[in-house]
Design an enzyme around this catalytic site. Sequence first.
Site, PDB file in Angstrom:
ATOM      1  N   ARG A 189       0.809  -1.222   0.000  1.00 40.55           N
ATOM      2  CA  ARG A 189       0.000   0.000   0.000  1.00 40.55           C
ATOM      3  C   ARG A 189       0.837   1.265   0.000  1.00 40.55           C
ATOM      4  O   ARG A 189       0.376   2.328  -0.364  1.00 40.55           O
ATOM      5  CB  ARG A 189      -0.906   0.010   1.234  1.00 40.55           C
ATOM      6  CG  ARG A 189      -2.051  -0.965   1.101  1.00 40.55           C
ATOM      7  CD  ARG A 189      -2.858  -1.033   2.358  1.00 40.55           C
ATOM      8  NE  ARG A 189      -2.003  -1.391   3.501  1.00 40.55           N
ATOM      9  CZ  ARG A 189      -2.435  -1.588   4.732  1.00 40.55           C
ATOM     10  NH1 ARG A 189      -3.704  -1.424   5.014  1.00 40.55           N
ATOM     11  NH2 ARG A 189      -1.614  -1.923   5.692  1.00 40.55           N
ATOM     12  N   LYS A 206      12.607 -27.017   5.226  1.00 40.57           N
ATOM     13  CA  LYS A 206      13.944 -27.121   5.828  1.00 40.57           C
ATOM     14  C   LYS A 206      14.599 -28.415   5.353  1.00 40.57           C
ATOM     15  O   LYS A 206      13.969 -29.471   5.369  1.00 40.57           O
ATOM     16  CB  LYS A 206      13.851 -27.118   7.360  1.00 40.57           C
ATOM     17  CG  LYS A 206      13.475 -25.744   7.929  1.00 40.57           C
ATOM     18  CD  LYS A 206      13.429 -25.817   9.449  1.00 40.57           C
ATOM     19  CE  LYS A 206      12.785 -24.576  10.053  1.00 40.57           C
ATOM     20  NZ  LYS A 206      13.706 -23.517  10.392  1.00 40.57           N
ATOM     21  N   GLU A 218      13.175 -21.657  21.030  1.00 45.24           N
ATOM     22  CA  GLU A 218      13.659 -20.399  20.454  1.00 45.24           C
ATOM     23  C   GLU A 218      14.166 -19.514  21.583  1.00 45.24           C
ATOM     24  O   GLU A 218      13.595 -19.518  22.679  1.00 45.24           O
ATOM     25  CB  GLU A 218      12.524 -19.670  19.753  1.00 45.24           C
ATOM     26  CG  GLU A 218      11.963 -20.420  18.589  1.00 45.24           C
ATOM     27  CD  GLU A 218      10.979 -19.547  17.826  1.00 45.24           C
ATOM     28  OE1 GLU A 218      11.412 -18.849  16.906  1.00 45.24           O
ATOM     29  OE2 GLU A 218       9.792 -19.548  18.195  1.00 45.24           O
ATOM     30  N   ASP A 259       0.648 -20.831  16.876  1.00 47.48           N
ATOM     31  CA  ASP A 259       1.778 -20.337  16.069  1.00 47.48           C
ATOM     32  C   ASP A 259       2.743 -21.464  15.684  1.00 47.48           C
ATOM     33  O   ASP A 259       3.318 -21.439  14.596  1.00 47.48           O
ATOM     34  CB  ASP A 259       2.520 -19.267  16.884  1.00 47.48           C
ATOM     35  CG  ASP A 259       3.643 -18.609  16.101  1.00 47.48           C
ATOM     36  OD1 ASP A 259       3.377 -18.155  14.969  1.00 47.48           O
ATOM     37  OD2 ASP A 259       4.791 -18.545  16.603  1.00 47.48           O
ATOM     38  N   HIS A 265       3.841 -26.387  12.587  1.00 53.18           N
ATOM     39  CA  HIS A 265       5.194 -26.940  12.488  1.00 53.18           C
ATOM     40  C   HIS A 265       5.379 -28.250  13.269  1.00 53.18           C
ATOM     41  O   HIS A 265       5.895 -29.229  12.747  1.00 53.18           O
ATOM     42  CB  HIS A 265       6.233 -25.934  12.987  1.00 53.18           C
ATOM     43  CG  HIS A 265       6.160 -24.596  12.314  1.00 53.18           C
ATOM     44  ND1 HIS A 265       5.847 -24.454  10.993  1.00 53.18           N
ATOM     45  CD2 HIS A 265       6.374 -23.337  12.772  1.00 53.18           C
ATOM     46  CE1 HIS A 265       5.877 -23.168  10.666  1.00 53.18           C
ATOM     47  NE2 HIS A 265       6.186 -22.467  11.726  1.00 53.18           N
TER      48      HIS A 265
HETATM   49  C1  BG6 Z   1       7.155 -19.064  12.480  1.00 52.44           C
HETATM   50  C2  BG6 Z   1       6.531 -18.563  13.751  1.00 52.44           C
HETATM   51  O1  BG6 Z   1       6.220 -19.791  11.729  1.00 52.44           O
HETATM   52  O2  BG6 Z   1       8.268 -19.879  12.788  1.00 52.44           O
HETATM   53  C3  BG6 Z   1       7.555 -17.808  14.584  1.00 52.44           C
HETATM   54  O3  BG6 Z   1       5.441 -17.708  13.436  1.00 52.44           O
HETATM   55  C4  BG6 Z   1       8.793 -18.639  14.794  1.00 52.44           C
HETATM   56  O4  BG6 Z   1       6.995 -17.405  15.832  1.00 52.44           O
HETATM   57  C5  BG6 Z   1       9.302 -19.209  13.478  1.00 52.44           C
HETATM   58  O5  BG6 Z   1       9.771 -17.813  15.380  1.00 52.44           O
HETATM   59  C6  BG6 Z   1      10.445 -20.188  13.696  1.00 52.44           C
HETATM   60  O6  BG6 Z   1      10.993 -20.543  12.456  1.00 52.44           O
HETATM   61  P1  BG6 Z   1      12.545 -20.865  12.271  1.00 52.44           P
HETATM   62  O7  BG6 Z   1      12.681 -21.146  10.810  1.00 52.44           O
HETATM   63  O8  BG6 Z   1      13.296 -19.667  12.722  1.00 52.44           O
HETATM   64  O9  BG6 Z   1      12.815 -22.077  13.112  1.00 52.44           O
END
Ligand code: BG6
Length: 493
Positions: free
Chosen positions: A51, A184, A218, A237, A242
Site C-alpha cells: 500500500r 527445511k 527459540e 503459532d 510446524h
Molecule cells: C514461524 C513462527 O512460523 O516460525 C515464529 O510464526 C517462529 O513465531 C518461526 O519464530 C520459527 O521458524 P525458524 O525457521 O526460525 O525455526
Amino acid sequence: MPTAIIPVADFDMVVFGATGDLTLRKLLPALYHRFADRQFSTECRVIAAARSDLTDESYRKRAEGALREHVAAADLAEQILQTFLSLVVYARVDGSKEDGWEQLDGLFDGAGDRVRVFYLATSPDLYGAVCRNLQQQGLVTENSRVVLEKPIGHDLASARQIIEDVGRVFSENQTYRIDHFLGKETVQNLLALRFANVIFERLWNADVIDHVQITVGETVGVESRGDYYDHSGALRDMVQNHLLQLMCLLAMEPPISLAADALRDEKLKVLRALRPMALHEVGHLTVRGQYVAGAVGGKTVDGYLRDLGEGRSSETETFVALKAEVRTWRWANVPFYLRTGKRLPQKVSEVVIQFRDIPISVFPREAAEIQPNRLVIRLQPEEGMRLGMMTKDPGPGGLRLRPAELDISFEKAFSLRYPDAYERLLMDTVRGNATLFMRRDEVEAAWMWIEPILHAWRETAERPRPYAAGSWGPTASIALIERDGRTWHEELG
Ligand code: BG6
C-alpha cells in the site's frame, strides 16, 4: 559432487505485503539465492505489491538494504545483486480494496500465459478479499498459483472460511499453503532417513520404540510481532502447524511415492489418528507457560508482558508442552511429547526417538547400567544425527560396558550452505510441486485436534504458568513427562 540446479520456467511472482518483515527478511533473500544459483533467468519478474507510496527505485533501495542485512556477505556478489534488483518492480495497491489496481494490471498487459505466482505475505484476514480482487481484475490465469502463509485461520471455523474464500478463485491444485518447516533441508531429511534406509523403518514402531520427543526451542521473545502473537500464542503459532507436521513425517506410513497427494494422504492419516483430548484431560496432558524476566545467553531480558508494552495484561501462552497419542497399530501406547517456546535457553529443533530397554540383560549388574538406544535427530542448528548405543569398555579386566554414540554431523559431512526453507518452497510453487505444502484437509484435521485444547484453556480460570526467560519452561513441563517415568532429553534440560 556439486548439486545440480534445475532451472525453472520463467515466471512473474507478485508478492503482496512487500514491505513486511517476511518479504524483506525471508522471501527476497531466498529469491536472491535462487537467482544467484541461476535457477531462474533475467526474464523473470518479482512484483512487489503493497500500500505504501513507493517507486521502483525507492522499493529497490529498501530491498537492497534487506538483502545486505540478511544475505551473508560472502554470498552477495555485487553485479548479481544489481541484476537481481533490476528484476524487482513495485506496484502500489491495496489488495483488499476493489479499486486502485491499474498499476498492477498494467504490468500484465501482454504478459502472456507464463507462470504467475501470487504470494500473500499479508494478514490471513485479507486472503479472501485479495483473491476475489485478483479474479475481478482478470489476473488469475490457468497458469497461476496462490501461496498462503500460515496461520490459516485461528480456529477450525475461520480456517474453513479462508479455505472456502480462496477456493472460489483458485483450485486446490493451484493453492500452496506454506509450512516453512517442511522446506527445511533437515526436515526433508526425515524422509530420507526413514525411506532411503532399511535399518530404521523395521524398528520404527511400538515394538521397540518407547516414546518420541519433539522440541522446538527459540531464544527470541515476541520481538515486534506482539500484536500478531498475542492473538495467537505458541499452540496456534507453532504446534498446530510446524510441530504437528514434524510429527506426521515421523509417524506416517511409507507413502507410495513422493507425489504430493501420496505424501499428504499419509500425513493426513496421522492427524486423523491423533486421539482427541477430552476437556477434563487437557489440564493433565498439556502445560502452557508465559515467560517472565530472566536471562538468555547471559543477557538480561524482559518478560512477555513488558515485551508487549507497558501496562499490558495477557493470558497468551509463549510455551506449550503436551503429550499426544497416535492411535494406530504402529504407535499404540507410544507417547509423543511435544514442547516449544519463546525465550528458552537454546534455539534448537530436535527429535528424540527413545527405544525400549533390552528384554533381558546377560551382563553382570556391575558391568554397567544398560541405557536403552536413543536416536537424536538434530534439525537445527548443528544438523546431524546421533545414535546412542552400549559398547564394551575397551581394555582388560572383564566385560564392562559403556555408552557410545554413532554420530553423523551433516554440517561437517556435506560442508555446504544450508539453503533456507523458503528457497526450496518458492521454486516448488513455480514448478507446481505441492509435495511440501499442506492440503486443505490437513489444515482442517490439525485444527480439529487443537480446538479442544484451546477450548479447555479458555474454560479454566488458570493463567499460563510463569517461567523465567532462559529456562526450559514451567516446571510442570518436567512433571508432564516425569509422571510417566521419562525425562526430557537431558542435553537440552
Ligand atoms: C514461524 C513462527 O512460523 O516460525 C515464529 O510464526 C517462529 O513465531 C518461526 O519464530 C520459527 O521458524 P525458524 O525457521 O526460525 O525455526
